[in-house]
Scaffold this motif. Structure first.
Motif, mmCIF file in Angstrom:
data_model
loop_
_atom_site.group_PDB
_atom_site.id
_atom_site.type_symbol
_atom_site.label_atom_id
_atom_site.label_comp_id
_atom_site.label_asym_id
_atom_site.label_seq_id
_atom_site.Cartn_x
_atom_site.Cartn_y
_atom_site.Cartn_z
ATOM 1 N N GLN A 263 38.562 12.046 34.752
ATOM 2 C CA GLN A 263 37.849 12.492 33.552
ATOM 3 C C GLN A 263 37.082 11.346 32.908
ATOM 4 O O GLN A 263 37.584 10.228 32.807
ATOM 5 N N GLY A 264 35.867 11.672 32.478
ATOM 6 C CA GLY A 264 35.114 10.771 31.614
ATOM 7 C C GLY A 264 34.734 9.448 32.229
ATOM 8 O O GLY A 264 34.860 8.410 31.588
ATOM 9 N N ILE A 265 34.278 9.465 33.488
ATOM 10 C CA ILE A 265 33.809 8.227 34.101
ATOM 11 C C ILE A 265 32.300 8.130 33.876
ATOM 12 O O ILE A 265 31.560 9.060 34.193
ATOM 13 N N GLU A 266 31.861 7.009 33.342
ATOM 14 C CA GLU A 266 30.423 6.848 33.097
ATOM 15 C C GLU A 266 29.736 6.359 34.361
ATOM 16 O O GLU A 266 30.277 5.531 35.101
ATOM 17 N N ALA A 267 28.560 6.908 34.581
ATOM 18 C CA ALA A 267 27.791 6.503 35.754
ATOM 19 C C ALA A 267 26.323 6.507 35.368
ATOM 20 O O ALA A 267 25.913 7.191 34.419
ATOM 21 N N VAL A 268 25.559 5.745 36.107
ATOM 22 C CA VAL A 268 24.137 5.672 35.795
ATOM 23 C C VAL A 268 23.350 5.825 37.082
ATOM 24 O O VAL A 268 23.802 5.406 38.159
ATOM 25 N N ALA A 269 22.215 6.464 36.979
ATOM 26 C CA ALA A 269 21.383 6.669 38.154
ATOM 27 C C ALA A 269 20.844 5.335 38.658
ATOM 28 O O ALA A 269 20.814 4.344 37.927
ATOM 29 N N ALA A 270 20.446 5.345 39.908
ATOM 30 C CA ALA A 270 19.983 4.106 40.527
ATOM 31 C C ALA A 270 18.809 3.517 39.760
ATOM 32 O O ALA A 270 18.633 2.295 39.709
ATOM 33 N N GLU A 271 18.016 4.358 39.127
ATOM 34 C CA GLU A 271 16.827 3.875 38.407
ATOM 35 C C GLU A 271 17.184 3.285 37.041
ATOM 36 O O GLU A 271 16.309 2.824 36.310
ATOM 37 N N GLY A 272 18.479 3.328 36.669
ATOM 38 C CA GLY A 272 18.886 2.785 35.375
ATOM 39 C C GLY A 272 18.986 3.832 34.298
ATOM 40 O O GLY A 272 19.506 3.584 33.226
ATOM 41 N N THR A 273 18.546 4.976 34.567
ATOM 42 C CA THR A 273 18.662 6.122 33.650
ATOM 43 C C THR A 273 18.437 7.381 34.466
ATOM 44 O O THR A 273 17.718 7.336 35.469
ATOM 45 N N PRO A 274 19.029 8.479 34.155
ATOM 46 C CA PRO A 274 19.882 8.737 33.006
ATOM 47 C C PRO A 274 21.337 8.296 33.232
ATOM 48 O O PRO A 274 21.737 7.984 34.336
ATOM 49 N N PHE A 275 22.067 8.317 32.115
ATOM 50 C CA PHE A 275 23.504 8.060 32.154
ATOM 51 C C PHE A 275 24.226 9.397 32.292
ATOM 52 O O PHE A 275 23.788 10.407 31.752
ATOM 53 N N TYR A 276 25.352 9.374 33.021
ATOM 54 C CA TYR A 276 26.156 10.593 33.150
ATOM 55 C C TYR A 276 27.611 10.298 32.815
ATOM 56 O O TYR A 276 28.088 9.179 33.035
ATOM 57 N N ALA B 91 25.598 27.406 34.401
ATOM 58 C CA ALA B 91 26.032 26.276 33.571
ATOM 59 C C ALA B 91 24.831 25.393 33.225
ATOM 60 O O ALA B 91 23.992 25.103 34.075
ATOM 61 N N ASN B 92 24.772 24.994 31.975
ATOM 62 C CA ASN B 92 23.667 24.129 31.543
ATOM 63 C C ASN B 92 23.772 22.741 32.163
ATOM 64 O O ASN B 92 22.773 22.091 32.436
ATOM 65 N N GLU B 93 25.012 22.286 32.348
ATOM 66 C CA GLU B 93 25.219 20.946 32.888
ATOM 67 C C GLU B 93 25.249 21.018 34.412
ATOM 68 O O GLU B 93 25.590 22.054 34.977
ATOM 69 N N PRO B 94 24.972 19.923 35.075
ATOM 70 C CA PRO B 94 25.109 19.913 36.528
ATOM 71 C C PRO B 94 26.572 20.101 36.932
ATOM 72 O O PRO B 94 27.433 19.375 36.460
ATOM 73 N N THR C 53 31.700 17.907 37.313
ATOM 74 C CA THR C 53 30.736 18.183 36.260
ATOM 75 C C THR C 53 30.126 16.866 35.794
ATOM 76 O O THR C 53 30.807 15.840 35.765
ATOM 77 N N MET C 54 28.857 16.916 35.466
ATOM 78 C CA MET C 54 28.154 15.716 35.035
ATOM 79 C C MET C 54 27.429 16.006 33.727
ATOM 80 O O MET C 54 26.586 16.891 33.672
ATOM 81 N N VAL C 55 27.813 15.306 32.692
ATOM 82 C CA VAL C 55 27.171 15.494 31.382
ATOM 83 C C VAL C 55 26.154 14.367 31.188
ATOM 84 O O VAL C 55 26.492 13.187 31.342
ATOM 85 N N ASP C 56 24.932 14.743 30.890
ATOM 86 C CA ASP C 56 23.879 13.741 30.698
ATOM 87 C C ASP C 56 24.089 13.020 29.366
ATOM 88 O O ASP C 56 24.029 13.632 28.303
ATOM 89 N N LEU C 57 24.353 11.735 29.466
ATOM 90 C CA LEU C 57 24.645 10.947 28.258
ATOM 91 C C LEU C 57 23.428 10.186 27.751
ATOM 92 O O LEU C 57 23.553 9.384 26.821
ATOM 93 N N SER C 58 22.273 10.391 28.369
ATOM 94 C CA SER C 58 21.118 9.549 28.046
ATOM 95 C C SER C 58 20.798 9.548 26.559
ATOM 96 O O SER C 58 20.603 8.490 25.945
ATOM 97 N N GLN C 59 20.745 10.755 25.975
ATOM 98 C CA GLN C 59 20.404 10.842 24.552
ATOM 99 C C GLN C 59 21.475 10.168 23.702
ATOM 100 O O GLN C 59 21.189 9.463 22.740
ATOM 101 N N ARG C 60 22.757 10.411 24.120
ATOM 102 C CA ARG C 60 23.843 9.820 23.346
ATOM 103 C C ARG C 60 23.799 8.298 23.469
ATOM 104 O O ARG C 60 24.027 7.574 22.500
ATOM 105 N N LYS C 61 23.498 7.812 24.665
ATOM 106 C CA LYS C 61 23.402 6.361 24.861
ATOM 107 C C LYS C 61 22.266 5.776 24.014
ATOM 108 O O LYS C 61 22.414 4.714 23.406
ATOM 109 N N ALA C 62 21.125 6.481 24.010
ATOM 110 C CA ALA C 62 19.988 6.000 23.218
ATOM 111 C C ALA C 62 20.361 5.973 21.742
ATOM 112 O O ALA C 62 20.033 5.024 21.012
ATOM 113 N N ALA C 63 21.092 7.022 21.307
ATOM 114 C CA ALA C 63 21.515 7.075 19.904
ATOM 115 C C ALA C 63 22.477 5.936 19.587
ATOM 116 O O ALA C 63 22.409 5.320 18.515
ATOM 117 N N GLU C 64 23.365 5.642 20.552
ATOM 118 C CA GLU C 64 24.305 4.540 20.328
ATOM 119 C C GLU C 64 23.558 3.208 20.215
ATOM 120 O O GLU C 64 23.885 2.378 19.362
#
Lengths: 478, 89
Positions: free
Chosen positions: A237-250, A173-176, A270-281
Motif C-alpha cells: 500500500q501507498g508506494i510512491e513512484a514516478v514516471a521515467a520522464e520525471g512526472t507524473p507521480f503515482y 474506474a477513474n484511476e488506473p 491501483t495507481m493514484v496520480d499524485l502529480s497535482q498533490r505533489k505540485a501543491a506540496e
C-alpha cells in the motif's frame, strides 16, 4: 336347501354385487383372474410399474400425485432434493412435501403449469422449476409433477453477472486499475489504465508496459517486485513512484486477487496520480519558506524601527506614540499585501491606505495623482513607511499643521537612465515657512534610505521656504 | 384377537392409497385394536384364494368373525369404520 345354505348364498350374492359395483365405480384398479392353479393379477388401465420405471429413469425430480394431492410415486432425485428417504415420500401430501398448501391447491385445480420455488430442508434449499401436467394412472386421475434443480445454473448466472459487474467497475474506474494473473501478466485494465499502458497491454507484464521508478527506502525497487509480492498474498500500500520522464507521480497499491475459499489468482494494482498533490506540496513548501523569510525580515524591520525611534524620541510617551504609529503604518501595507496574497500591488492603493488617517475631517488637503503602476511587496512596505513619515512630519511641522496647508502627491518623469523605477513627488504648500532642520531624525533617515536597496531607488528632500518637496524613486521590481 | 388383511396388487395407485388410508385410520381411530397384514397378490396371486379375492384393493376383517370385506382404496373413512365395527357388540 337349509336356511344356513340360503344365508350363505345371500352373502355371496351380496359380495358379488359389491364387487361389481366397486369395479363399475372405479374403486379398484386390479382384478384376480384365472383358475385356482393358474391365478394372475390383471391391472385395469395398464401396469403402473411402467410409470414408476419411467419416473425412476428421469434425471430430474419427479412425482405422480393423485387427485387428492397424495404422492403415489416419487423418484430418488426428488428424495435427494428434499433430503428425505424415498419410501417416506410416498403417501405424503404434496403440500407437506413442498411446504406450500396453496401450491398444491393450484396444481389440483389445474391452474399451475410452471413456477420457480425453493425446495428442500431449511438451510440447504435448492431453487427448482416446478412443472406439472395431468396424468392418468389406471383408474386414477392425477398429476405428474417435475422438479428441475437449477440452483447451479442460477449460481453460474449470478457468477457471470457478478463478473460482468466487476469488469464494468474496473473499466469505469477513474484511476488506473490493472488486474494481473499469477504470472504477473495483465488480464484486465480500466479505461484510465488503458490510456496509460496502451491497448496492447493485455497479456504483457505490468512492468513491461509501465516504466516507473519506485521510491527508494521501500525495499521494493521495481514495479515487478510489487506485483510479485501481491501475487504471493502480501498486499502493498501507498508506494510512491514516478514516471521515467520525471512526472507524473503515482501512489501505487497492490492487493492479492482472491475469491473467498480459493487460492490467490492474481493481483489488483491501483495507481493514484499524485502529480497535482505533489505540485501543491511543493507550492506549500515554497510558501512556507517565503513566509519564514518575510517574518524574519519584518521582525528585523520592527526591531530597527524600535531602536531608531528610541534614539530619536526624548520621552517614553513620545517613543510609544511614534513607535505605535510606525507599526500601524507597516501593518496597513501588510494588510494590503495579504489581501493580494503578497503579489504586486498598486502605488495608489498604498498611498490611499497610508494617507487615510490624515485626510479625515479635511477635504482634499492631500491630493493623490499617481499613475496606475504596481510595485513589488518590498517596495510597497518601504513606500508605506516613507509616506507615513512624510505625513507625520507635515502634520507636526509642515503644511498639514495649518488649516490652509495642502499636500500634493503626483507622478513625475524619471531620468532617462532610470529603468525599473517609478518617480513620485511629495509637495507641501500653504504651510508655515520651512527651514532646514538642525538634526536628522528617524523620519529623514527612513526617507533617504528606504529605497536604496535597489539600483535607481532613492529619495531627495528639499526644504523649500514655501514647503517641503520630496522626490522618491520607487523600484517597481516588476 | 382382531385381525385385518389388506390385499393389494404391487404399487397400483389404489393399492398405495389403500395402504396409506388404512394406516391413517388405524392410527387415528383404532390404535392398537387390530393386527394388520398386507398381502401383495402381484407377488403371489394364489393367496387370493384364501379369501376369494376378486377386486384389488380389498380389506378383509378376518377376526372377529364373521368375515367382512371392504373393496376399494378405503378413502371413505366413515364407511370403513362402520364396516369394521359391525357385529362386534
Amino acid at each position: 336347501m337349509t336356511p344356513a345354505e340360503i344365508d350363505e348364498l345371500r352373502r355371496r350374492l351380496h359380495e358379488a354385487e359389491e364387487t361389481l359395483k366397486a369395479i363399475r365405480q372405479g374403486d379398484v384398479d386390479a382384478l384376480v383372474v384365472g383358475a385356482s392353479d393358474d391365478t394372475d393379477v390383471y391391472m385395469i388401465g395398464g401396469d403402473p410399474d411402467i410409470c414408476r420405471s419411467f419416473l425412476d429413469m428421469m434425471e430430474i425430480g419427479a412425482a405422480a400425485i393423485d387427485n387428492t394431492g397424495r404422492v403415489l410415486y416419487a423418484n430418488a432425485v426428488l428424495a435427494d432434493l428434499l433430503g428425505r428417504p424415498l419410501p417416506e415420500l410416498e403417501g405424503m401430501r404434496l403440500a407437506e412435501l413442498t411446504g406450500d398448501p396453496a401450491l398444491e391447491r393450484e396444481i389440483l385445480a389445474g391452474t399451475l403449469r410452471r413456477r420457480r420455488i425453493p425446495l428442500g430442508p431449511e438451510g440447504a434449499e435448492r431453487q427448482v422449476m416446478l412443472s406439472c401436467g395431468k396424468l392418468r394412472l389406471g383408474t386414477v386421475s392425477g398429476h405428474a409433477v417435475t422438479f428441475t434443480d437449477f440452483t447451479e445454473q442460477l449460481a453460474a448466472e449470478r457468477s457471470r453477472q457478478n463478473e460482468k459487474a466487476a469488469l464494468a467497475i474496473i473499466a469505469c474506474a477513474n484511476e488506473p486499475v490493472f488486474v494481473c494473473d499469477t504470472l504477473g501478466r495483465i488480464t484486465h485494465l480500466s479505461g484510465a489504465a488503458a490510456a496509460l499502458a496502451g491497448s496492447e497491454a493485455i497479456g504483457r507484464p505490468l512492468s513491461a508496459v509501465m516504466e516507473l521508478s519506485v521510491g527508494d527506502g521501500t525495499g521494493l525497487l521495481t514495479l515487478g517486485e510489487i506485483v510479485a509480492q501481491a501475487i504471493e498474498g502480501l498486499p502493498v500500500q501507498g508506494i510512491e513512484a514516478v514516471a521515467a520522464e520525471g512526472t507524473p507521480f503515482y501512489l501505487i497499491s497492490a492487493a492479492p486477487l482472491q475469491v473467498p475459499g480459493e487460492t490467490v489468482s492474481g493481483c489488483v494494482i491501483t495507481m493514484v496520480d499524485l502529480s497535482q498533490r505533489k505540485a501543491a506540496e511543493r507550492h506549500q513548501q515554497l510558501l512556507l519558506r517565503e513566509l519564514d523569510h518575510r517574518v524574519k525580515n519584518t521582525l528585523a524591520l520592527v526591531m530597527s524601527i524600535s531602536r531608531r525611534t528610541m534614539h530619536s524620541e526624548d520621552t517614553l510617551e513620545g517613543y510609544q506614540k511614534a513607535f505605535t504609529a510606525r507599526i500601524q503604518a507597516l501593518a496597513a501595507t501588510h494588510n494590503l499585501l495579504a489581501a493580494k496574497s503578497w503579489s504586486d500591488i498598486s502605488i495608489r492603493d498604498v498611498l490611499v491606505r497610508e494617507l487615510a488617517p490624515y485626510n479625515e475631517g479635511f477635504s482634499q488637503r492631500i491630493l493623490v495623482e499617481v499613475p496606475e503602476v504596481e510595485i513589488e511587496p518590498r517596495s510597497a512596505i518601504a513606500l508605506g513607511l516613507v509616506i507615513h513619515e512624510l505625513a507625520t512630519n507635515a502634520t507636526k511641522y509642515g503644511s498639514l499643521s495649518t488649516p490652509e496647508g495642502q499636500v500634493r502627491v503626483c507622478g513625475i518623469p524619471c531620468s532617462d537612465d532610470l529603468a525599473g523605477v517609478v518617480c513620485l513627488e511629495w509637495l507641501e504648500r500653504g504651510g508655515p515657512p520651512v527651514s532646514e532642520p538642525t538634526r536628522t531624525g528617524f523620519g529623514q533617515t527612513v526617507i533617504r534610505h528606504a529605497f536604496a536597496y535597489a539600483e535607481g531607488g532613492g529619495a531627495e528632500v528639499s526644504f523649500e521656504p514655501d514647503g517641503l518637496r520630496c522626490r522618491v524613486s520607487v523600484p517597481t521590481g516588476v | 384377537m382382531r385381525r385385518l388383511v389388506l390385499y393389494v396388487a404391487g404399487q397400483t395407485p389404489k393399492s398405495l392409497a389403500a395402504i396409506s388410508n388404512l394406516r391413517r385410520i388405524c392410527e387415528e381411530s383404532l390404535p392398537g385394536q387390530y393386527e394388520v397384514e398386507v398381502i401383495d397378490l402381484k407377488q403371489n396371486p394364489r393367496l387370493a384364494k384364501e379369501h376369494s379375492i376378486v377386486a384389488i384393493p380389498t380389506l378383509v376383517r378376518e377376526l372377529p368373525v364373521p368375515i367382512r370385506k371392504i373393496i376399494g382404496d378405503l378413502s371413505d373413512k366413515e364407511q370403513v369404520l362402520v364396516n369394521l365395527k359391525l357385529d362386534m357388540e
